[in-house]
Write an enzyme that holds these catalytic residues in place. Structure first.
Site, PDB file in Angstrom:
ATOM      1  N   GLY A   1       0.837  -1.192   0.000  1.00 38.58           N
ATOM      2  CA  GLY A   1       0.000   0.000   0.000  1.00 38.58           C
ATOM      3  C   GLY A   1       0.871   1.240   0.000  1.00 38.58           C
ATOM      4  O   GLY A   1       1.966   1.249  -0.572  1.00 38.58           O
ATOM      5  N   CYS A   2       0.405   2.304   0.626  1.00 40.63           N
ATOM      6  CA  CYS A   2       1.184   3.544   0.692  1.00 40.63           C
ATOM      7  C   CYS A   2       2.572   3.270   1.258  1.00 40.63           C
ATOM      8  O   CYS A   2       2.716   2.673   2.321  1.00 40.63           O
ATOM      9  CB  CYS A   2       0.457   4.570   1.557  1.00 40.63           C
ATOM     10  SG  CYS A   2       1.384   6.104   1.781  1.00 40.63           S
ATOM     11  N   PHE A   3       3.596   3.725   0.545  1.00 36.38           N
ATOM     12  CA  PHE A   3       4.959   3.349   0.944  1.00 36.38           C
ATOM     13  C   PHE A   3       5.504   4.122   2.133  1.00 36.38           C
ATOM     14  O   PHE A   3       6.538   3.759   2.690  1.00 36.38           O
ATOM     15  CB  PHE A   3       5.942   3.401  -0.228  1.00 36.38           C
ATOM     16  CG  PHE A   3       5.936   4.627  -1.114  1.00 36.38           C
ATOM     17  CD1 PHE A   3       5.496   5.871  -0.680  1.00 36.38           C
ATOM     18  CD2 PHE A   3       6.405   4.525  -2.422  1.00 36.38           C
ATOM     19  CE1 PHE A   3       5.512   6.984  -1.505  1.00 36.38           C
ATOM     20  CE2 PHE A   3       6.437   5.642  -3.269  1.00 36.38           C
ATOM     21  CZ  PHE A   3       5.983   6.866  -2.805  1.00 36.38           C
TER      22      PHE A   3
END
Length: 209
Positions: free
Chosen positions: A50-52
């Site tokens: 997902g969002c890094f």
């Protein structure tokens, strides 16, 4: 209207550019060179969770991790920008590049963190973050890494099935090109401690060996 949860194909992906992204090479937290290659005795691997932003923080905190950076991989566009990745027209997912010492931190332990700290069953999304850029992924750099990753997937799938969870959708394959994200994104949550972190999980623990 473009559906960002449908994977673009190579023929329709953005072309990108030949010039690589210029990034600040010094890790904001540990001072390592995020552009350096893994040296003898070290390994690297790419994780999409997902969002890094939150994923990178998870890994830089672990003993045995030498360096981390965030970037884009798994798609078609050369040297994409964040805006291009967000468009859904590059095929890339947000990933964390982890360089680690397997004598201190075996890959199996890294994979336990990977499986437990996000939901690998959600397809082209992670929580409220929707799109192919948020898909779960493991991109490996050796046959041994690939075998270990696939075995860990089987083990975690069995644990999920015991709890009536969905099927894992994680993309596991040899790594292709890795493109650094903009300096703004590197070690983002160290620079912005109150920033967004989308890491979650299924609540199912990885089974003991």
């Amino acid at each position: 209207m473009l559906n960002k949860q449908i994977m673009v194909d190579a023929d329709n992906a953005l072309a990108g550019r030949q010039e690589a992204m210029a990034v600040e090479p010094i890790h904001f937290v540990n001072g390592s060179d995020i552009t350096a290659s893994a040296t003898q005795g070290q390994q690297e691997i790419l994780f999409g969770m997902g969002c890094f932003w939150g994923a990178e923080r998870l890994f830089w905190q672990l003993d045995g991790v030498v360096s981390t950076s965030v970037g884009y991989s798994g798609g078609f566009t050369l040297n994409p920008t964040y805006q291009e990745v967000c468009s859904g027209q590059t095929g890339h997912t947000e990933v964390v590049r982890v360089i680690f010492d397997p004598q201190v931190l075996p890959l199996e332990q890294l994979l336990e963190k990977f499986w437990e700290r996000h939901d690998p069953t959600q397809g082209m999304r992670q929580g409220n973050d929707l799109g192919t850029q948020y898909r779960s992924a493991i991109y490996t750099f050796s046959d041994q890494q690939l075998d270990i990753a696939l075995a860990s997937q089987q083990a975690y799938q069995a644990a999920l099935a015991n709890q009536q969870h969905n099927t894992i959708t994680t993309e596991i394959r040899p790594a292709g090109p890795y493109f650094y994200a903009e300096t703004y994104h590197q070690q983002y949550l160290a620079k912005n401690p109150e920033g967004y972190c989308g890491l979650g999980g299924t609540g199912v623990c990885f089974p003991p060996a």
